[in-house]
Enzyme design. Structure first.
Site, mmCIF file in Angstrom:
data_model
loop_
_atom_site.group_PDB
_atom_site.id
_atom_site.type_symbol
_atom_site.label_atom_id
_atom_site.label_comp_id
_atom_site.label_asym_id
_atom_site.label_seq_id
_atom_site.Cartn_x
_atom_site.Cartn_y
_atom_site.Cartn_z
ATOM 1 N N HIS A 147 0.815 -1.219 0.000
ATOM 2 C CA HIS A 147 0.000 0.000 0.000
ATOM 3 C C HIS A 147 0.845 1.264 0.000
ATOM 4 O O HIS A 147 0.560 2.215 -0.730
ATOM 5 C CB HIS A 147 -0.927 0.011 1.224
ATOM 6 N N ASP A 172 -4.372 6.760 2.372
ATOM 7 C CA ASP A 172 -4.831 5.463 1.906
ATOM 8 C C ASP A 172 -6.327 5.382 2.182
ATOM 9 O O ASP A 172 -6.802 5.791 3.243
ATOM 10 C CB ASP A 172 -4.095 4.342 2.655
#
Length: 453
Positions: free
Chosen positions: A17, A117
């Protein structure tokens, strides 16, 4: 020039990520040098992704800040990949809040935007509290994002069916997702009564996305146009496909890498590249099946396998296969996949790996484990037709032989390579000067340039 804006970048420090998020931030920082980007992640994540080998250069207007990973004192990892994630998520809101205050104190510039994120849904509440835009970044595919947006409807529609009936049903009520079956869905999405922090995180994310100024997605318009347009028109989400973020231009080719040298000695499209990501490997019986098939067929292979996992290989396997195979503890994946010797990528179908296989024109054999991987694997096989999944989700010697022969030696395999080649051209076009991803990036950049204006 004195900085006029301050963007807080909140990373999810697990899997792959944080790296694409930093790639995006680095590009934004280069285009907006008067904006400060404070990048928040755990210390281990920062050490890894800010390594000089990962990016050509880090902008001087990017400053990393370490946040606590949430694990208790004396914590010993049990092997469950969800465990450290849940510790982190439990502590994340307070940790990020404290770290952002420290960054404001250090820079003397208030936060003017949150770039996070998408998992970190609580950033929507932060942004409302301080009155600034929230721009979440979805580092996976549009198809899996759409499923999370529709979590409540999916649960409601399947509630009346028993387990056997559910397995046969598809998500045919969402445009572009009719190939996805209930059994392909992420476990967290279908666990309606779960008190798992991770499951609640994904559910809350789907509920909060409508509050975002824009949703940046690590994909490109042309791969899932029906899904993307549906999210825009029906769900009123400002979807900006800005990928693929990880391209060869954003990574430094290793100067003296042994596996790249070895690949130069192999025939075109002959080598099986195996890598199952950084989190998990197949269980021992599947490792043995893979190894035995590669050895018995003498198929050239390059296997990225951590040292501690090699104990599950057959005894003396590495020595017996040394004339046609190579095992390394780490491989520069993009540069491996771009090598013409690679004939197929055996992968867990994580989104970064899937995108990289497309960008390098390599067909896929998918063996997913969790999360969005099963959805990606289904799209790979039945929608994009650029690979094949392992039947039953388990490598046996017979099944390993079947999928390898299918991709490497059959007409169907040639079709897969042609299909992935067409997608590669679309991905390359997307990141060209007037490509769809470039235009979307410019729209995203314009939103940042409006900060404090």
């Amino acid at each position: 020039m004195s900085p006029v804006s301050h963007v807080a970048v909140l990373a999810f420090p697990f899997g792959t990520h944080a790296a694409p998020l930093l790639t995006l931030v680095n590009r934004l920082a280069a285009s907006a040098p008067d904006i400060i980007f404070s990048f928040f992640s755990t210390s281990s994540s920062i050490t890894t992704i800010f390594s000089p080998t990962n990016l050509i250069s880090i902008g001087s207007n990017i400053k990393p800040y370490a946040v606590w990973d949430g694990s208790p004192e004396g914590f010993v990892f049990s092997g469950n990949p969800r465990e450290p994630i849940e510790y982190f998520l439990n502590a994340a809101p307070d940790n990020f809040d404290k770290a952002m205050k420290k960054a404001v104190e250090d820079t003397g510039v208030n936060i003017s935007c949150l770039l996070t994120d998408a998992f970190l849904w609580f950033a929507a509440d932060f942004s409302e509290k301080i009155g600034v835009p929230w721009i979440p970044v979805w580092t996976a595919a549009s198809c899996s994002l759409c499923l999370h947006v529709y979590t409540d409807e999916i649960r409601s529609r399947f509630a009346e069916f028993d387990i056997a009936e559910k397995a046969e049903k598809t998500i045919d009520f969402i445009p572009g997702l009719s190939a996805i079956s209930f059994s392909d869905l992420p476990e967290e999405l279908i666990m309606e009564d779960s008190q798992s922090i991770f499951a609640l995180t994904l559910h809350n994310m789907g509920l909060k996305l409508h509050k975002a100024t824009a949703v940046a997605v690590n994909s490109f318009e042309e791969i899932d146009p029906i899904i993307t347009n549906h999210l825009r028109s029906t769900n009123q989400l400002n979807i900006l496909n800005i990928g693929p973020l990880q391209t060869l231009s954003s990574s430094i080719p290793p100067e003296d890498n042994e596996c790249l040298k070895w690949l130069q000695t192999q025939k075109e499209s002959s080598v099986v590249y195996l890598s199952f990501g950084t989190v998990i490997n197949p269980p021992p019986n599947e490792m043995a099946a893979l190894a035995s098939t590669l050895e018995s067929r003498k198929i050239p292979f390059l296997w990225s396998l951590r040292d501690e996992a090699r104990k599950h290989l057959p005894e003396n396997f590495i020595d017996r296969t040394s004339t046609f195979g190579k095992i390394v503890s780490w491989a520069p994946q993009l540069h491996v996949l771009e090598n013409p010797a690679i004939g197929v990528f055996v992968t867990h179908c994580g989104w970064n790996s899937t995108l990289e296989s497309i960008f390098c024109r390599v067909p896929v054999i998918g063996r997913p484990f969790f999360g969005d991987q099963k959805v990606n694997a289904r799209m790979v096989e039945d929608v994009w037709k650029i690979g094949v999944g392992v039947k039953g989700g388990v490598f046996t010697e017979d099944e390993t032989t079947r999928v390898l022969e299918l991709v490497l030696f059959s007409d169907k395999g040639k079709e897969m390579r042609q299909n992935v080649g067409r997608l590669k051209e679309k991905a390359k076009d997307a990141v060209k000067a007037n490509g769809s991803s470039t235009r979307n990036f410019e729209s995203l950049l314009a939103a940042f340039n409006k900060l404090d204006s």
